[in-house]
Design a protein around this motif. Structure first.
Motif, mmCIF file in Angstrom:
data_model
loop_
_atom_site.group_PDB
_atom_site.id
_atom_site.type_symbol
_atom_site.label_atom_id
_atom_site.label_comp_id
_atom_site.label_asym_id
_atom_site.label_seq_id
_atom_site.Cartn_x
_atom_site.Cartn_y
_atom_site.Cartn_z
ATOM 1 N N UNK A 163 0.836 -1.207 0.000
ATOM 2 C CA UNK A 163 0.000 0.000 0.000
ATOM 3 C C UNK A 163 0.864 1.248 0.000
ATOM 4 N N UNK A 164 1.896 1.281 0.829
ATOM 5 C CA UNK A 164 2.781 2.444 0.908
ATOM 6 C C UNK A 164 3.533 2.665 -0.395
ATOM 7 N N UNK A 165 4.022 1.598 -0.990
ATOM 8 C CA UNK A 165 4.781 1.738 -2.236
ATOM 9 C C UNK A 165 3.875 2.123 -3.406
ATOM 10 N N UNK A 166 2.640 1.629 -3.415
ATOM 11 C CA UNK A 166 1.695 2.016 -4.465
ATOM 12 C C UNK A 166 1.364 3.499 -4.398
ATOM 13 N N UNK A 167 1.360 4.061 -3.203
ATOM 14 C CA UNK A 167 1.055 5.485 -3.042
ATOM 15 C C UNK A 167 2.053 6.358 -3.799
ATOM 16 N N UNK A 168 3.251 5.855 -4.014
ATOM 17 C CA UNK A 168 4.280 6.602 -4.734
ATOM 18 C C UNK A 168 4.233 6.356 -6.246
ATOM 19 N N UNK A 169 3.276 5.556 -6.704
ATOM 20 C CA UNK A 169 3.158 5.216 -8.126
ATOM 21 C C UNK A 169 1.766 5.586 -8.634
ATOM 22 N N UNK A 170 1.554 6.853 -8.972
ATOM 23 C CA UNK A 170 0.233 7.279 -9.459
ATOM 24 C C UNK A 170 -0.197 6.454 -10.672
ATOM 25 N N UNK A 171 -1.459 6.049 -10.658
ATOM 26 C CA UNK A 171 -2.002 5.287 -11.783
ATOM 27 C C UNK A 171 -1.860 3.786 -11.633
ATOM 28 N N UNK A 172 -0.990 3.332 -10.748
ATOM 29 C CA UNK A 172 -0.814 1.901 -10.513
ATOM 30 C C UNK A 172 -1.813 1.447 -9.460
ATOM 31 N N UNK A 173 -2.354 0.244 -9.650
ATOM 32 C CA UNK A 173 -3.326 -0.291 -8.709
ATOM 33 C C UNK A 173 -2.965 -1.728 -8.356
ATOM 34 N N UNK A 174 -3.552 -2.172 -7.273
ATOM 35 C CA UNK A 174 -3.374 -3.558 -6.855
ATOM 36 C C UNK A 174 -4.616 -4.333 -7.234
ATOM 37 N N UNK A 175 -4.407 -5.501 -7.802
ATOM 38 C CA UNK A 175 -5.499 -6.411 -8.120
ATOM 39 C C UNK A 175 -5.102 -7.775 -7.565
ATOM 40 N N UNK A 176 -5.492 -8.057 -6.342
ATOM 41 C CA UNK A 176 -5.119 -9.312 -5.690
ATOM 42 C C UNK A 176 -3.624 -9.366 -5.445
ATOM 43 N N UNK A 177 -2.975 -10.342 -6.073
ATOM 44 C CA UNK A 177 -1.537 -10.529 -5.877
ATOM 45 C C UNK A 177 -0.701 -9.878 -6.980
#
Length: 101
Positions: free
Chosen positions: A12-26
């Protein structure tokens, strides 16, 4: 970057630094939009070069004027690792030169 699985909080923290990137399960992923099919194709080739350099490969899909990436680490049992985020960061850095949004 190692192949040790990241905690959900780290992801979650690392995704916050990557605008436009999302998590979908694994997996983490992003869809880029470009001005033309040729521009999208050039971005795919550039991403493929980075993937070879890192020896870490995403599922990469070329559309008419889109490029979609989805990545996780097979050698870590399909978990998200630092390798996935290193690839995402490298792609994020090169995408603007191709006009990707």
């Amino acid at each position: 970057m190692g192949a040790e699985a990241l905690s959900s909080q780290d992801v979650t923290a690392r995704l916050a630094a990557l605008p436009g990137w999302t998590r979908d399960g694994d997996r983490i992923g992003r869809i880029y939009r470009l001005a033309s099919h040729l521009a999208a194709t050039a971005l795919v080739v550039h991403i493929a070069q980075v993937q070879e350099e890192l020896n870490h490969h995403s599922d990469l899909t070329l559309g008419y004027n889109t490029v979609a990436l989805s990545v996780h680490t097979h050698s870590a049992g399909g978990a998200l690792t630092g390798k996935d985020f290193e690839l995402a960061e490298r792609v994020e850095a090169l995408a603007p030169a191709h006009g990707a949004e």
